[in-house]
Design an enzyme around this catalytic site. Structure first.
Site, PDB file in Angstrom:
ATOM      1  N   ASP A  37       0.833  -1.200   0.000  1.00 40.15           N
ATOM      2  CA  ASP A  37       0.000   0.000   0.000  1.00 40.15           C
ATOM      3  C   ASP A  37       0.869   1.251   0.000  1.00 40.15           C
ATOM      4  OD1 ASP A  37       0.741  -0.829   2.663  1.00 40.15           O
ATOM      5  OD2 ASP A  37      -0.580   0.727   3.462  1.00 40.15           O
ATOM      6  N   GLU A  75       0.118  -1.254   5.737  1.00 39.96           N
ATOM      7  CA  GLU A  75       1.137  -0.727   6.650  1.00 39.96           C
ATOM      8  C   GLU A  75       0.908   0.734   6.966  1.00 39.96           C
ATOM      9  OE1 GLU A  75       4.930   1.237   7.851  1.00 39.96           O
ATOM     10  OE2 GLU A  75       3.659   1.624   6.101  1.00 39.96           O
TER      11      GLU A  75
END
Length: 486
Positions: A121, A188
């Site tokens: 991400d 994350e």
């Protein structure tokens, strides 16, 4: 009087002798660079594969915004297409909606696995700033020797480089003795709870303990340590915790034409000022102290004398470090007032005032200790102290006297022989914290060399990685995996 003077002179000479002797014996902790194993890579082709991944806007769900599910599906399909050997020979286990765990079995099941991590991400681009980018943020353009786009540094660059290295090792017929785990989280940037945290839980349930963990983190920077001209490869051996204290004051409300001597906003303001004026104590310990243990011997003699004798000079060093925000964060739990709310109208007294103060917790301090500090310093019964949102304790400090550290340090010096390798404290959070307890060797390092001005590109505008720098990152991961698994 003369005798006293002679005794004082003798004491000074003895002290000077101790200081100089310790400085002269302050030996380097850098291994002699060894030759790296041969490794062939088409740097331009690797850059193109990274560029394709950067075009996918893989945003995790955050603050009411749904995740870009289609982009994550497209990215996983893209990885299958461009890393066929990885997907043919490694066991692939999807985790949650967007994360994935790969297992490359070793030939010796008695050896603990090594875990290499990254995340898929990226952070969003601040609306309205897209036009300020030299290249569109999700263009994946290759121009002027760089691959441009959100995620080039944080953290698709690491993920793709790891996959490039494993794909190449598989093509060469490499078989590791030690099992390799690849953990790529999909959230994350919003805490890693569905990705890394879930994968760490899975490994614990399976009874797995790890030889080492390597995640994103410090990079190779020049000019960050005074007196050291060489680039320093900063390896995070710990990261700070976090807690946000919520301060609330109730008021009477009413019209501002007849105010009390102090409104709820005034009470709250005084509380925030007290917290800013009395921060938590500064201490040189853990990863921050270890940094100077490793770079101190490489400094000019005058500075080497200081760092070889921190038993005497530590207060002076700490005073210097606390003078700048960037180094102050390395030696204390920091205090940052970030939110303030009062009345909804300029002529209405607030019936409630609220402030949020964010603390980044130094290893050795605790979340509860921070809250106790807030209550003690504020010292006002009108201010109610609570906690807002996510909180985490600081991580343990990983060891630097293990074989796992030696392998990492040696690998960095093989691929980047000009760099000094040193541990340090991460002031931000990574997915690595979720693997606490699975290994005493949890490290955070990205094999990229950046200039100081490049740091603003992380989560900022014009994120990019050089084509040659990216190729060196691939070579590092290949060398590291060879060293760690054979």
């Amino acid at each position: 009087m003369k005798r006293l003077f002679l005794l004082l002179l003798l004491g000074i000479c003895l002290l000077a002798g101790v200081l100089v002797t310790r400085a002269l014996g302050y030996s380097s902790r850098q291994p002699t660079p060894e030759e790296a194993a041969p490794f062939s890579l088409d740097a331009d082709a690797a850059a193109k594969r990274l560029a394709g991944a950067l075009r996918l806007k893989t945003l995790a769900a955050s603050e009411g915004r749904p995740a870009e599910d289609a982009a994550f599906v497209a990215l996983h399909d893209y990885l299958r297409e461009h890393f066929p050997r990885v997907h043919a020979e490694l066991r692939r286990e999807p985790q949650g909606a967007h994360s994935v765990l790969y297992t490359w079995p070793g030939t010796d099941a008695s050896l603990k696995p090594v875990l290499v991590m990254g995340h898929l991400d990226v952070v969003p681009v601040e609306p309205g700033t897209e036009g300020g980018w030299t290249r569109p943020p999700f263009s994946g353009d290759i121009a002027d020797g760089y691959v441009w786009g959100r995620g080039a540094l944080d953290d698709k660059g690491s993920v793709l480089a790891i996959l490039e290295a494993v794909e190449a090792l598989l093509a060469s017929g490499d078989r590791p003795r030690r099992t390799v785990l690849l953990a790529f989280g999909g959230d994350e940037e919003v805490g890693g709870h569905e990705g890394a945290e879930a994968m760490a839980k899975l490994l614990r349930e399976r009874g797995v303990t790890l030889e080492s963990v390597l995640d994103e983190g410090g990079m190779m920077l020049t000019g960050t340590v005074p007196g050291v001209k060489a680039p320093v490869a900063l390896v995070g051996v710990a990261e700070k915790g976090m807690v946000s204290a919520e301060l609330v004051v109730a008021g009477e409300g009413g019209h501002s034409s007849m105010p009390p001597s102090q409104t709820a906003v005034g009470v709250l303001s005084r509380a925030v000022v007290r917290l800013e004026e009395e921060p938590m104590p500064a201490r040189l310990r853990g990863g921050s102290r270890a940094l100077f243990d490793f770079v101190g011997p490489e400094m000019p003699f005058g500075m080497r004398l200081v760092f070889a004798n921190l038993w005497l000079f530590e207060p002076l060093v700490v005073r210097q470090l606390t003078a700048q925000p960037s180094t102050n964060a390395a030696v204390r739990t920091t205090t940052a007032a970030t939110m303030f709310e009062g009345s909804v109208k300029d002529n209405v007294l607030p019936s409630r005032a609220r402030a949020v103060v964010n603390f980044r917790v130094l290893p050795g301090d605790t979340v509860e200790g921070v809250l106790e500090h807030v209550r003690r310093v504020v010292d006002d019964s009108r201010v109610k102290v609570g906690v807002m949102g996510f909180q985490s304790e600081p991580s343990p400090v990983s060891r630097t006297d293990t074989e796992a550290w030696s392998v990492l340090q040696r690998s960095i010096r093989q691929v980047f022989p000009e760099a000094l390798v040193a541990p340090y404290l991460m002031v931000g959070a990574t997915d690595a914290r979720h693997f606490t307890g699975l290994s005493d060797s949890v490290y955070r390092f990205m094999p990229l060399r950046l200039e100081r001005e490049d740091l603003a590109r992380l989560h900022g505008r014009d994120e990019r990685v050089s084509v040659q720098g990216y190729a060196s990152a691939v070579r590092f991961y290949a060398q590291y995996l060879r060293n760690a698994t054979h």
